[in-house]
Write an enzyme that holds these catalytic residues in place. Structure first.
Site, PDB file in Angstrom:
ATOM      1  N   HIS A   9       0.821  -1.212   0.000  1.00  0.00           N
ATOM      2  CA  HIS A   9       0.000   0.000   0.000  1.00  0.00           C
ATOM      3  C   HIS A   9       0.859   1.268   0.000  1.00  0.00           C
ATOM      4  O   HIS A   9       2.008   1.267   0.451  1.00  0.00           O
ATOM      5  CB  HIS A   9      -0.918   0.016   1.221  1.00  0.00           C
ATOM      6  CG  HIS A   9      -0.170   0.030   2.529  1.00  0.00           C
ATOM      7  ND1 HIS A   9       0.391   1.173   3.067  1.00  0.00           N
ATOM      8  CD2 HIS A   9       0.118  -0.968   3.392  1.00  0.00           C
ATOM      9  CE1 HIS A   9       0.974   0.888   4.203  1.00  0.00           C
ATOM     10  NE2 HIS A   9       0.839  -0.411   4.426  1.00  0.00           N
ATOM     11  N   GLU A 116      -1.935  -6.843   7.654  1.00  0.00           N
ATOM     12  CA  GLU A 116      -0.566  -6.665   8.117  1.00  0.00           C
ATOM     13  C   GLU A 116      -0.309  -7.537   9.343  1.00  0.00           C
ATOM     14  O   GLU A 116      -1.241  -7.982  10.031  1.00  0.00           O
ATOM     15  CB  GLU A 116      -0.329  -5.182   8.443  1.00  0.00           C
ATOM     16  CG  GLU A 116       1.028  -4.828   9.042  1.00  0.00           C
ATOM     17  CD  GLU A 116       2.207  -5.176   8.146  1.00  0.00           C
ATOM     18  OE1 GLU A 116       2.446  -6.397   7.929  1.00  0.00           O
ATOM     19  OE2 GLU A 116       2.900  -4.258   7.686  1.00  0.00           O
TER      20      GLU A 116
END
EC number: 5.4.2.11
Length: 233
Positions: A9, A116
Site C-alpha cells: 500500500h 498486516e
C-alpha cells in the site's frame, strides 16, 4: 504464463509519522494516494490489464487498490471494480447477494488473511522512540525476524500461516486460470507471499525490503512457479 502483481500500500499517515501500525486501520497520506496513482500509471504504461484484485481488510490497502483501478480505467479494461466480501470476513453483512457480471466488472476480494502483521503492544508507538527504549537491535529483531514475536503480537511465521493458505486456496486458483492478479497488501503479508514464490528461507527475511507503492510483477505458471520478476521503480 500468468502475472501476479504485488503492491505494498501507499504511504499511510502512520508511515509518515514513523509509528508501528499493524492492525490499526490508518488511511493513506496524500503522498500515499499519489503513490497509488503513480503505480497504476506505470502498470498501464506497460500494458498490464488486471483481471482480479485481492486486498486486506485494512483501509490503506483497499484505498491503494481502488485508487489504482478507478483513476486508470484501462488498467482494468474499462470494467467497474466491485468489492466482493466473503462470509468469513468480519465486515460481511450478508447484503451483497450479487453474483456480478464478469464481462463488465472486476472483482476485488478483501480478506483478513492478507492483513498486516499484528504488532501487539507496539502498535501506535514511534519506532525511533521504541528503539531508544529497547535498543535498536531488539526492535530490528521484532520487525524483521521470521520467528520473534513483538510483545503481544505476531511473528512473520504467524503471519505466513494465515497468508499462505489463502494464497493457495484463493489466489492460486485465479493464477491457474491464466488471470493477471493484483494483490494490494502490506509489508509483512507480502513478505510471507514472496517467501513462498521465491523459495526464501527464514534467514533471508531480514534483507527483504518492500517500498510503499512500488509494483512487483511475477510471471508464473499454474503452480505459481516464477519464471521472471520485474520491479517497476
Amino acid at each position: 504464463m500468468s502475472k501476479l502483481i504485488l503492491i505494498r500500500h501507499g504511504q499511510s499517515l502512520w508511515n509518515a509519522a514513523n509509528k508501528f501500525t499493524g492492525w490499526v486501520d490508518i488511511p493513506l497520506s496524500r503522498r500515499g494516494r499519489a503513490e497509488a496513482m503513480i503505480a497504476a500509471s506505470k502498470l498501464q504504461e506497460q500494458g498490464y490489464r488486471i483481471d482480479v484484485c485481492f486486498t486486506s481488510l485494512l483501509i490503506r490497502a483497499m484505498e491503494t487498490a481502488i485508487i489504482a483501478l478507478t483513476e486508470y480505467e484501462q488498467l482494468c479494461g474499462g470494467k467497474t471494480p466491485i468489492f466482493k466480501h466473503d462470509a468469513d470476513d468480519l465486515d460481511w453483512h450478508g447484503w451483497d447477494k450479487y453474483d456480478g457480471d464478469p464481462k463488465e466488472e472486476l472483482p476485488i476480494f478483501p480478506s483478513q488473511a492478507l492483513d498486516e502483521r499484528y504488532y501487539g503492544d507496539l502498535q501506535g508507538l514511534n519506532k525511533a522512540q521504541t528503539a531508544q527504549k529497547y535498543g535498536s537491535e531488539q526492535v530490528h529483531e521484532w520487525r524483521r525476524s521470521y520467528f520473534t514475536r513483538p510483545p503481544g503480537g505476531e511473528s512473520l511465521e504467524d503471519t505466513q500461516k494465515r497468508v499462505i493458505p489463502y494464497f493457495e486456496n484463493r489466489i492460486l486458483t485465479h493464477i491457474a486460470h491464466g488471470d493477471t492478479v493484483m494483490v494490494a497488501a502490506h509489508g509483512n503479508s507480502l513478505r510471507a507471499m514472496i517467501m513462498r514464490l521465491e523459495n526464501l528461507q527464514p534467514e533471508d527475511v531480514p534483507n527483504l525490503e518492500l517500498a510503499t507503492g512500488i509494483p512487483l510483477i511475477y510471471e508464473v505458471d499454474q503452480q505459481a512457479k516464477v519464471s521472471n520478476k520485474i520491479v517497476l521503480h
